[in-house]
Design an enzyme around this catalytic site. Structure first.
Site, PDB file in Angstrom:
ATOM      1  N   GLY A 138       0.787  -1.221   0.000  1.00  0.00           N
ATOM      2  CA  GLY A 138       0.000   0.000   0.000  1.00  0.00           C
ATOM      3  C   GLY A 138       0.819   1.271   0.000  1.00  0.00           C
TER       4      GLY A 138
ATOM      5  N   LYS B 194       4.413   1.346  -4.361  1.00  0.00           N
ATOM      6  CA  LYS B 194       5.488   0.810  -5.203  1.00  0.00           C
ATOM      7  C   LYS B 194       5.033   0.579  -6.637  1.00  0.00           C
ATOM      8  CE  LYS B 194       5.899  -2.776  -2.634  1.00  0.00           C
ATOM      9  NZ  LYS B 194       4.789  -2.381  -1.730  1.00  0.00           N
TER      10      LYS B 194
ATOM     11  N   SER C 167       9.716  -6.966  -0.628  1.00  0.00           N
ATOM     12  CA  SER C 167      11.082  -7.414  -0.283  1.00  0.00           C
ATOM     13  C   SER C 167      11.470  -6.971   1.123  1.00  0.00           C
ATOM     14  CB  SER C 167      12.101  -6.936  -1.324  1.00  0.00           C
ATOM     15  OG  SER C 167      11.935  -5.592  -1.702  1.00  0.00           O
TER      16      SER C 167
END
EC number: 2.7.1.25
Length: 199
Positions: free
Chosen positions: A37, A40, A108
């Site tokens: 959220g 990205k 990540s």
């Protein structure tokens, strides 16, 4: 018998430098990391459009899209998250070798995994963009309804709630999507690319 004894790298007659010369720009991976959220994918797709309009060859590798195909056999345990990032790091490396500016948008969450991906690339080929956004704002946006499901116990090991997110220590770029506009974030990234002669 070890795979290393039965497989060999097959070299092309065309090099990465040849492809970059033909394209008229360098190639690199721009690695967007941040909470779910945080923005990205939004930034990656907006940047791709901006680069396209400049005649620059790029491609978005998005976390959800990759899990529809290449990584559809992976879950969200810490081990599967590591393998998810390992695979996409290798794919990103191939795309950079192909001469593209590769826009990889993945939570990540683990610093070590991101550093392992960085190690695959030459100097200046890995650009880490920390898409910084408060957990409160990410949860307020909750575009996929994931935070609500995590709070209600339907999703286990959810980053930022029941699983950790390790912030980058020295990212090349930090954008703050809870205080900056999309346009300002894109301009910051574009400025970096120009200043470092990547475009």
């Amino acid at each position: 018998m070890s795979n290393n004894k039965v497989i060999q790298w097959h070299f092309s007659k065309i090099t990465k430098t040849d492809r970059q010369r033909m394209n008229g720009h360098k190639s690199c991976v721009i690695w967007f990391t941040g909470l779910s959220g945080s923005g990205k994918s939004t930034l990656a797709t907006e940047l791709e459009a901006a680069l396209f309009n400049m005649g620059i060859r790029s491609y978005v590798l998005d976390g959800d899209n990759i899990r529809h195909g290449l990584n559809k056999n992976l879950g969200f345990s810490s081990e599967d998250r590591k393998e998810n990032i390992r695979r996409i790091g290798e794919v990103s490396k191939l795309f950079v070798d192909a001469g593209l500016i590769t826009l990889s948008a993945f939570i990540s969450p683990y610093r070590e995994d991101r550093e392992n991906v960085r190690a695959l690339f030459s100097t200046n080929e890995f650009v880490e963009v920390y898409v910084k956004c408060s957990i409160e704002e990410c949860e307020r946006r909750d575009p996929k309804g994931l935070y609500a499901k995590a709070r209600n116990g339907y999703i286990k090991e959810f980053t930022g709630i029941t699983a950790p997110y390790e912030e980058p220590v020295k990212p090349e770029i930090i954008v703050e999507t809870d205080t900056q506009s999309i346009e300002d974030c894109i301009q910051s990234i574009m400025n970096f690319l120009k200043n470092n002669e990547l475009i």
